[in-house]
Design an enzyme around this catalytic site. Structure first.
Site, PDB file in Angstrom:
ATOM      1  N   ILE A  87       2.566 -42.476  19.048  1.00  0.00           N
ATOM      2  CA  ILE A  87       3.008 -42.946  17.732  1.00  0.00           C
ATOM      3  C   ILE A  87       2.304 -44.260  17.430  1.00  0.00           C
ATOM      4  O   ILE A  87       2.301 -45.186  18.244  1.00  0.00           O
ATOM      5  CB  ILE A  87       4.543 -43.097  17.688  1.00  0.00           C
ATOM      6  N   HIS A  93      -4.556 -49.586  20.016  1.00  0.00           N
ATOM      7  CA  HIS A  93      -4.247 -48.806  21.216  1.00  0.00           C
ATOM      8  C   HIS A  93      -4.058 -47.322  20.877  1.00  0.00           C
ATOM      9  O   HIS A  93      -4.535 -46.444  21.603  1.00  0.00           O
ATOM     10  CB  HIS A  93      -2.979 -49.375  21.878  1.00  0.00           C
TER      11      HIS A  93
END
Length: 157
Positions: A87, A93
């Site tokens: 998510i 990242h």
């Protein structure tokens, strides 16, 4: 459970006499548990026996690649389904992990003679992940199980 109608196998016993590996990420566990349940139950619905479904849990989606390689080396398996949930947060990242996992699954499909099914949700928020793991968008874990069944039943003529 809403599933992709295009993926339904022809016979309800299509998974009978086949073995499956499921590698599930523990990161975003509430999502990956829902995906796993959809996947596992769909395999059973299409005739897989519980004893022929092997499960391995790994810490995060990045580790799915190692888990996929490990589960086939320790078991005689016809297809592996890799379940994860990434998510998007506030840093890049998300992009690095999503791309790395996609490339890793591609590499497993090149290196080994069995299908590795990419069931890694890459969502912008938790609401999207919930929707795609058993909500109004169906359960992508179920779709992944059907894709695995289709691939092991595919014959080249």
């Amino acid at each position: 459970m809403k599933i992709n109608e295009n993926l339904k196998p022809i016979k309800t016993d299509s998974a009978k006499n086949h073995s499956f590996g499921i590698v599930r990420s523990l990161w975003n566990n509430n999502i990956t548990t829902r995906l796993y349940d959809g996947c596992y139950n769909t395999l059973l619905e299409y005739g897989a026996q519980r004893k022929n479904i092997k499960t391995l849990e790994v810490p995060g989606s990045f580790e799915l690649i190692y888990g996929g390689k490990k589960i086939i080396k320790q078991n005689n398996i016809d297809a592996v389904i890799l379940i994860g949930s990434i998510i998007k947060g506030e840093t890049p990242h998300f992009d690095f992990i999503s791309q790395s996992v996609a490339n890793g699954v591609k590499d497993l499909n090149i290196l080994f003679d069995i299908p590795f099914i990419f069931c890694v949700l890459t969502d912008l928020n938790n609401k999207q992940a919930l929707s795609r793991s058993g909500g109004n968008m169906g359960n992508k874990g179920s779709d992944a199980a059907l894709a695995a069944i289709h691939l092991i039943k595919t014959h080249i003529y």
